[in-house]
Design an enzyme around this catalytic site. Structure first.
Site, PDB file in Angstrom:
ATOM      1  N   SER A 324      17.008 -80.492 -82.129  1.00  0.00           N
ATOM      2  CA  SER A 324      17.938 -79.468 -82.589  1.00  0.00           C
ATOM      3  C   SER A 324      19.300 -79.557 -81.899  1.00  0.00           C
ATOM      4  CB  SER A 324      17.312 -78.087 -82.403  1.00  0.00           C
ATOM      5  OG  SER A 324      18.039 -77.111 -83.102  1.00  0.00           O
ATOM      6  N   GLU A 335      28.588 -90.741 -81.736  1.00  0.00           N
ATOM      7  CA  GLU A 335      29.459 -91.118 -82.845  1.00  0.00           C
ATOM      8  C   GLU A 335      30.928 -90.750 -82.641  1.00  0.00           C
ATOM      9  OE1 GLU A 335      26.011 -90.755 -86.320  1.00  0.00           O
ATOM     10  OE2 GLU A 335      27.952 -89.773 -86.574  1.00  0.00           O
ATOM     11  N   LYS A 349      15.381 -82.821 -86.185  1.00  0.00           N
ATOM     12  CA  LYS A 349      15.450 -81.488 -86.795  1.00  0.00           C
ATOM     13  C   LYS A 349      16.863 -81.263 -87.304  1.00  0.00           C
ATOM     14  CE  LYS A 349      14.429 -77.464 -88.117  1.00  0.00           C
ATOM     15  NZ  LYS A 349      15.622 -77.458 -88.967  1.00  0.00           N
TER      16      LYS A 349
END
Length: 495
Positions: A324, A335, A349
């Site tokens: 999460s 990224e 998740k």
């Protein structure tokens, strides 16, 4: 398994602008519900981790009698109240009707919580709570451990990610929601709870007798490794995690830190506004932290609000218990900040929920959207893949052995085999580890007991069982191939 006892579900409030939104909805029974967007993890369940966010909407009050599709529901309600042979609790009927509608979705992350369950849920973001300390989720009609909380009774007892809790004090959890399971698992400090566990790769069921305790929500731990490499572990995202992290970073810098390893392993998530603020410490201002996609395909981006750039080399470590909010942070670091990730695939998740609260204290959350990484990847059920895949040693998956069992010469079962393998990993010589407590194993146990100031009985039970498992845990922390790889990757950056 403490939304995070989710076993313990975290109420993770999100806002696409990075601001927490608190909303209250005035509803009459069977009225429509105003929603707030929530990202959930886990879990638990989960997950059992909930990240909330969203924009305020107008609540349209519609009487159920004016809605044709509710006619059968209303007639059934009246029929039960009028004709059922016993006296009916009206509130229980209404709770059951709402719960049934939500469960019919077949979505483990959508949930209806009674007032008591909502109270338990909300307590998970306070400074502490009483229970066993684990994050859970409802998955495939089972209650599954996402991750135990660091230092909790759950962790000390040997609970681990992906364990399935079959029973609590003899009561089956089959088909229960995570919030229902939490009410059974939690309890006052000093009381005991008996769990029956099904563990992947282990044939026999595992029986755990865990003493509940106060679970402090202390989430940031730091230490200085060799070569002035700082290590910070974030175990979950609670109310003060961001401020704790900033304080620990400042302290490590004072000690001469030259590079940082951020450890997110076994982190089940928590308050997403904290994850956003923490991401903004490392992600350049204006870069994307995550994207939110609604059912109609509309996307909104959460951008970094970085105020002061972190100017040291950094590496992140994750595993299957990273879920999460910790996945949002890991995805943003990988990224949008180019920070390398070491370890194993994360939990996976990536859905978002709508949350609303009734005036009687009960509440509901529904899956309404999904979150994506900065580049637009949906990691749900896939997880985030590290730049460097590094597994923990096989002995890290050895099963927990109940200290109340008495294992001695001539005993033979899976528990004996587990203890034998532990002793072998710890360097003791045994003729075999095939599940038979032979003479060589008895000698190894006596040697272990002498070296750890325990009575040299040659019998494995109580303190001896705990001592062997703790010694194995200490060895695992010392060997830790994931952390060693992270150190090497960081050193390359420092050259």
């Amino acid at each position: 398994m403490d939304n995070g006892e989710k076993i313990d579900e975290k109420n993770e409030q999100l806002n696409n602008d990075g601001n927490e939104v608190n909303k209250y909805i005035k509803l009459k029974k069977f009225h429509a519900i105003m929603v707030l967007f929530i990202i959930v993890f886990l879990t638990a369940g989960i997950t059992a981790f909930v990240l909330s966010f969203g924009d305020e909407k107008v609540v349209e009050k519609i009487q159920i009698r004016d809605r044709e599709e509710f006619a059968k529901l209303y007639e059934t309600f009246d029929s039960i109240k009028t004709n059922y042979i016993e006296k009916v609790d009206q509130d229980k009927l209404i709770d059951g009707a709402i719960n049934g509608m939500v469960e019919s979705l077949g979505d483990p992350y959508s949930d209806y919580m009674t007032a008591d369950e909502t109270k338990e849920f909300n307590e998970t973001i306070s400074s502490s709570f009483e229970g066993i300390g684990a994050q859970i989720e409802s998955k495939d009609n089972n209650i599954v451990i996402v991750a135990p909380i660091k230092g909790s009774p759950a962790e000390k007892s040997g609970l681990r990610a992906n364990d399935i809790i079959l029973e609590v004090d003899g009561k089956s959890l089959k088909g229960m929601s995570s919030s229902e399971a939490v009410l059974l698992i939690r309890g006052k400090k000093g009381t005991k709870v008996n769990l029956t566990i099904s563990r992947p790769g282990v044939k026999e069921l595992v029986k755990l007798n865990i003493t509940r305790d106060v679970i402090p929500v202390e989430t940031v731990y730091s230490e200085m490794l060799n070569d002035h490499i700082g290590k910070i572990q974030i175990t979950s995202f609670s109310e003060h995690t961001y401020s704790e992290l900033v304080s620990q970073i400042d302290e490590l810098k004072k000690q001469g830190m030259k590079g940082l390893i951020l450890d997110l392993r076994q982190n089940p998530g928590g308050l997403l506004d904290q994850a956003i603020d923490i991401s903004s410490l490392f992600v350049p201002k204006g870069e994307v932290i995550y994207q939110m996609e609604k059912a109609n395909g509309e996307r909104k981006r959460q951008l970094s609000n970085q105020k002061e750039a972190f100017d040291l080399p950094m590496v992140t470590v994750v595993d299957g218990g990273s879920a999460s909010a910790s996945e949002i942070l890991a995805g943003a670091l990988q990224e949008s900040a180019g920070i390398k990730i070491v370890g194993e695939k994360t939990f996976g998740k990536g859905t978002a929920q709508t949350a609303a609260q009734y005036t009687d204290g009960s509440s509901i959350k529904l899956t309404t959207a999904k979150w994506l990484t900065p580049s637009g990847k949906w990691i749900h059920k896939q997880g985030i893949t590290p730049d460097y895949l590094v597994k923990m040693p096989d002995y890290a998956n050895l099963p927990y052995v109940d200290p109340e069992l008495v294992l001695k010469k001539s005993s033979g079962n899976d528990q004996v085999s587990a203890i034998a393998k532990m002793l072998q990993v710890l360097g003791y010589k045994l003729d075999s580890v095939d599940g038979v407590f032979d003479e060589s194993m008895e000698k190894a146990v006596i040697q272990f007991q002498k070296e750890h100031d325990l009575e040299p009985t040659g019998i494995v039970t109580g303190d001896t069982t705990i001592g062997i498992m703790q010694a194995l845990r200490d060895k695992m922390l010392k060997d830790d191939p994931q952390m060693k790889k992270a150190v090497n990757v960081l050193k390359e950056q420092l050259k």
